[in-house]
Design a protein around this motif. Structure first.
Motif, PDB file in Angstrom:
ATOM      1  N   VAL A  43       0.866  -1.176   0.000  1.00  0.00           N
ATOM      2  CA  VAL A  43       0.000   0.000   0.000  1.00  0.00           C
ATOM      3  C   VAL A  43       0.905   1.228   0.000  1.00  0.00           C
ATOM      4  CG1 VAL A  43      -0.221  -0.001   2.526  1.00  0.00           C
ATOM      5  CG2 VAL A  43      -1.961   1.133   1.122  1.00  0.00           C
ATOM      6  N   GLU A  44       0.525   2.245  -0.773  1.00  0.00           N
ATOM      7  CA  GLU A  44       1.290   3.484  -0.824  1.00  0.00           C
ATOM      8  C   GLU A  44       0.559   4.559  -0.032  1.00  0.00           C
ATOM      9  OE1 GLU A  44       1.671   4.319  -5.015  1.00  0.00           O
ATOM     10  OE2 GLU A  44       3.400   3.001  -5.188  1.00  0.00           O
ATOM     11  N   HIS A  45       1.328   5.300   0.760  1.00  0.00           N
ATOM     12  CA  HIS A  45       0.776   6.430   1.506  1.00  0.00           C
ATOM     13  C   HIS A  45       1.901   7.413   1.757  1.00  0.00           C
ATOM     14  CE1 HIS A  45      -1.944   8.669   3.985  1.00  0.00           C
ATOM     15  NE2 HIS A  45      -1.060   8.665   4.965  1.00  0.00           N
ATOM     16  N   ASN A  46       1.644   8.674   1.455  1.00  0.00           N
ATOM     17  CA  ASN A  46       2.655   9.730   1.608  1.00  0.00           C
ATOM     18  C   ASN A  46       3.955   9.391   0.885  1.00  0.00           C
ATOM     19  OD1 ASN A  46       0.977  11.392   3.113  1.00  0.00           O
ATOM     20  ND2 ASN A  46       1.684  10.561   5.059  1.00  0.00           N
ATOM     21  N   GLY A  47       3.838   8.774  -0.292  1.00  0.00           N
ATOM     22  CA  GLY A  47       5.003   8.488  -1.117  1.00  0.00           C
ATOM     23  C   GLY A  47       5.823   7.282  -0.707  1.00  0.00           C
ATOM     24  N   GLU A  48       5.382   6.560   0.309  1.00  0.00           N
ATOM     25  CA  GLU A  48       6.121   5.380   0.757  1.00  0.00           C
ATOM     26  C   GLU A  48       5.262   4.134   0.641  1.00  0.00           C
ATOM     27  OE1 GLU A  48       8.289   5.615   4.377  1.00  0.00           O
ATOM     28  OE2 GLU A  48       8.651   7.751   4.148  1.00  0.00           O
ATOM     29  N   ARG A  49       5.915   3.012   0.347  1.00  0.00           N
ATOM     30  CA  ARG A  49       5.218   1.734   0.254  1.00  0.00           C
ATOM     31  C   ARG A  49       5.400   0.951   1.550  1.00  0.00           C
ATOM     32  NH1 ARG A  49       6.159  -0.744  -5.808  1.00  0.00           N
ATOM     33  NH2 ARG A  49       4.981   0.896  -6.858  1.00  0.00           N
ATOM     34  N   THR A  50       4.311   0.329   1.973  1.00  0.00           N
ATOM     35  CA  THR A  50       4.314  -0.508   3.168  1.00  0.00           C
ATOM     36  C   THR A  50       3.746  -1.872   2.785  1.00  0.00           C
ATOM     37  OG1 THR A  50       3.865   1.442   4.528  1.00  0.00           O
ATOM     38  CG2 THR A  50       3.465  -0.696   5.537  1.00  0.00           C
ATOM     39  N   ASP A  51       4.355  -2.919   3.281  1.00  0.00           N
ATOM     40  CA  ASP A  51       3.847  -4.256   3.018  1.00  0.00           C
ATOM     41  C   ASP A  51       2.493  -4.460   3.677  1.00  0.00           C
ATOM     42  OD1 ASP A  51       6.041  -5.097   1.529  1.00  0.00           O
ATOM     43  OD2 ASP A  51       7.094  -5.880   3.284  1.00  0.00           O
ATOM     44  N   VAL A  52       1.650  -5.225   2.992  1.00  0.00           N
ATOM     45  CA  VAL A  52       0.365  -5.635   3.539  1.00  0.00           C
ATOM     46  C   VAL A  52       0.513  -7.084   3.982  1.00  0.00           C
ATOM     47  CG1 VAL A  52      -2.058  -6.061   2.992  1.00  0.00           C
ATOM     48  CG2 VAL A  52      -0.913  -4.023   2.090  1.00  0.00           C
ATOM     49  N   ASN A  53       0.090  -7.371   5.198  1.00  0.00           N
ATOM     50  CA  ASN A  53       0.237  -8.709   5.765  1.00  0.00           C
ATOM     51  C   ASN A  53      -1.114  -9.393   5.948  1.00  0.00           C
ATOM     52  OD1 ASN A  53       3.014  -8.395   6.009  1.00  0.00           O
ATOM     53  ND2 ASN A  53       2.803  -7.422   7.988  1.00  0.00           N
ATOM     54  N   ALA A  54      -1.108 -10.696   5.773  1.00  0.00           N
ATOM     55  CA  ALA A  54      -2.291 -11.522   6.010  1.00  0.00           C
ATOM     56  C   ALA A  54      -2.361 -11.830   7.502  1.00  0.00           C
ATOM     57  CB  ALA A  54      -2.193 -12.810   5.201  1.00  0.00           C
ATOM     58  N   VAL A  55      -3.549 -11.644   8.080  1.00  0.00           N
ATOM     59  CA  VAL A  55      -3.748 -11.849   9.510  1.00  0.00           C
ATOM     60  C   VAL A  55      -5.037 -12.650   9.702  1.00  0.00           C
ATOM     61  CG1 VAL A  55      -4.072 -10.694  11.725  1.00  0.00           C
ATOM     62  CG2 VAL A  55      -2.690  -9.606   9.970  1.00  0.00           C
ATOM     63  N   LYS A  56      -5.033 -13.465  10.735  1.00  0.00           N
ATOM     64  CA  LYS A  56      -6.232 -14.237  11.051  1.00  0.00           C
ATOM     65  C   LYS A  56      -6.519 -14.085  12.537  1.00  0.00           C
ATOM     66  CE  LYS A  56      -8.177 -18.723   9.958  1.00  0.00           C
ATOM     67  NZ  LYS A  56      -7.877 -20.060   9.444  1.00  0.00           N
ATOM     68  N   ARG A  57      -7.742 -13.663  12.851  1.00  0.00           N
ATOM     69  CA  ARG A  57      -8.214 -13.593  14.244  1.00  0.00           C
ATOM     70  C   ARG A  57      -9.403 -14.520  14.339  1.00  0.00           C
ATOM     71  NH1 ARG A  57      -8.182  -7.330  16.150  1.00  0.00           N
ATOM     72  NH2 ARG A  57      -5.926  -7.088  16.186  1.00  0.00           N
ATOM     73  N   GLY A  58      -9.250 -15.600  15.071  1.00  0.00           N
ATOM     74  CA  GLY A  58     -10.297 -16.608  15.106  1.00  0.00           C
ATOM     75  C   GLY A  58     -10.460 -17.184  13.718  1.00  0.00           C
ATOM     76  N   THR A  59     -11.646 -17.059  13.170  1.00  0.00           N
ATOM     77  CA  THR A  59     -11.882 -17.548  11.809  1.00  0.00           C
ATOM     78  C   THR A  59     -11.901 -16.423  10.784  1.00  0.00           C
ATOM     79  OG1 THR A  59     -14.275 -17.411  12.131  1.00  0.00           O
ATOM     80  CG2 THR A  59     -13.217 -19.530  12.640  1.00  0.00           C
ATOM     81  N   THR A  60     -11.666 -15.177  11.234  1.00  0.00           N
ATOM     82  CA  THR A  60     -11.705 -14.028  10.336  1.00  0.00           C
ATOM     83  C   THR A  60     -10.353 -13.816   9.666  1.00  0.00           C
ATOM     84  OG1 THR A  60     -13.354 -12.959  11.742  1.00  0.00           O
ATOM     85  CG2 THR A  60     -12.177 -11.555  10.176  1.00  0.00           C
ATOM     86  N   LYS A  61     -10.350 -13.910   8.331  1.00  0.00           N
ATOM     87  CA  LYS A  61      -9.155 -13.618   7.533  1.00  0.00           C
ATOM     88  C   LYS A  61      -9.251 -12.170   7.064  1.00  0.00           C
ATOM     89  CE  LYS A  61      -8.769 -18.178   5.372  1.00  0.00           C
ATOM     90  NZ  LYS A  61      -8.775 -18.840   4.055  1.00  0.00           N
ATOM     91  N   TYR A  62      -8.188 -11.404   7.308  1.00  0.00           N
ATOM     92  CA  TYR A  62      -8.158 -10.031   6.822  1.00  0.00           C
ATOM     93  C   TYR A  62      -6.717  -9.630   6.563  1.00  0.00           C
ATOM     94  CZ  TYR A  62      -6.903  -8.317  11.540  1.00  0.00           C
ATOM     95  OH  TYR A  62      -6.274  -8.069  12.729  1.00  0.00           O
ATOM     96  N   VAL A  63      -6.512  -8.404   6.118  1.00  0.00           N
ATOM     97  CA  VAL A  63      -5.165  -7.906   5.857  1.00  0.00           C
ATOM     98  C   VAL A  63      -4.990  -6.555   6.542  1.00  0.00           C
ATOM     99  CG1 VAL A  63      -4.843  -9.152   3.683  1.00  0.00           C
ATOM    100  CG2 VAL A  63      -5.881  -6.887   3.640  1.00  0.00           C
ATOM    101  N   ARG A  64      -3.742  -6.224   6.821  1.00  0.00           N
ATOM    102  CA  ARG A  64      -3.398  -4.940   7.431  1.00  0.00           C
ATOM    103  C   ARG A  64      -2.001  -4.571   6.973  1.00  0.00           C
ATOM    104  NH1 ARG A  64      -2.289  -7.267  13.465  1.00  0.00           N
ATOM    105  NH2 ARG A  64      -0.248  -8.144  13.012  1.00  0.00           N
ATOM    106  N   SER A  65      -1.670  -3.301   7.117  1.00  0.00           N
ATOM    107  CA  SER A  65      -0.293  -2.916   6.814  1.00  0.00           C
ATOM    108  C   SER A  65       0.491  -2.905   8.119  1.00  0.00           C
ATOM    109  CB  SER A  65      -0.243  -1.555   6.110  1.00  0.00           C
ATOM    110  OG  SER A  65      -0.679  -0.519   6.946  1.00  0.00           O
ATOM    111  N   GLU A  66       1.754  -3.151   8.020  1.00  0.00           N
ATOM    112  CA  GLU A  66       2.602  -3.151   9.206  1.00  0.00           C
ATOM    113  C   GLU A  66       3.110  -1.748   9.458  1.00  0.00           C
ATOM    114  OE1 GLU A  66       3.614  -5.119  11.628  1.00  0.00           O
ATOM    115  OE2 GLU A  66       2.354  -6.730  10.935  1.00  0.00           O
TER     116      GLU A  66
END
Length: 91
Positions: A53-76
């Motif tokens: 993901v790009e924000h303010n001209g910088e790229r950040t990795d997006v990570n796969a995360v699982k909480r219980g049975t919920t699969k989602y993604v977030r940036s670190e």
């Protein structure tokens, strides 16, 4: 292969990345292809894609995360209401 997040659709008042409904990426002919967070999770975990993901001209990795049975993604290292994913334009 790297995929760059271009837009994100979220719930009306997102608290964190679990409130993301769809994530958009570049597609053919200048269009946007959207995927659910669970589909993006699978792209990262099962298919080995690097998503950023790009924000303010910088790229950040997006990570796969699982909480219980919920699969989602977030940036670190965010996973808060200030996560770079939540700062993207709507699709």
């Amino acid at each position: 292969m790297a995929l760059i997040v271009r837009c994100v659709n979220v719930d009306t008042n997102p608290q964190d990345c679990r409130d993301i409904e769809t994530i958009g990426f570049d597609a053919e002919e200048g269009r946007i292809a959207t995927r659910t967070p669970a589909q993006v999770y699978d792209l990262i975990e099962k298919e080995g894609y690097n998503v950023v993901v790009e924000h303010n001209g910088e790229r950040t990795d997006v990570n796969a995360v699982k909480r219980g049975t919920t699969k989602y993604v977030r940036s670190e290292p965010n996973d808060t209401k200030n996560d770079n994913l939540l700062k993207q334009d709507s699709c």
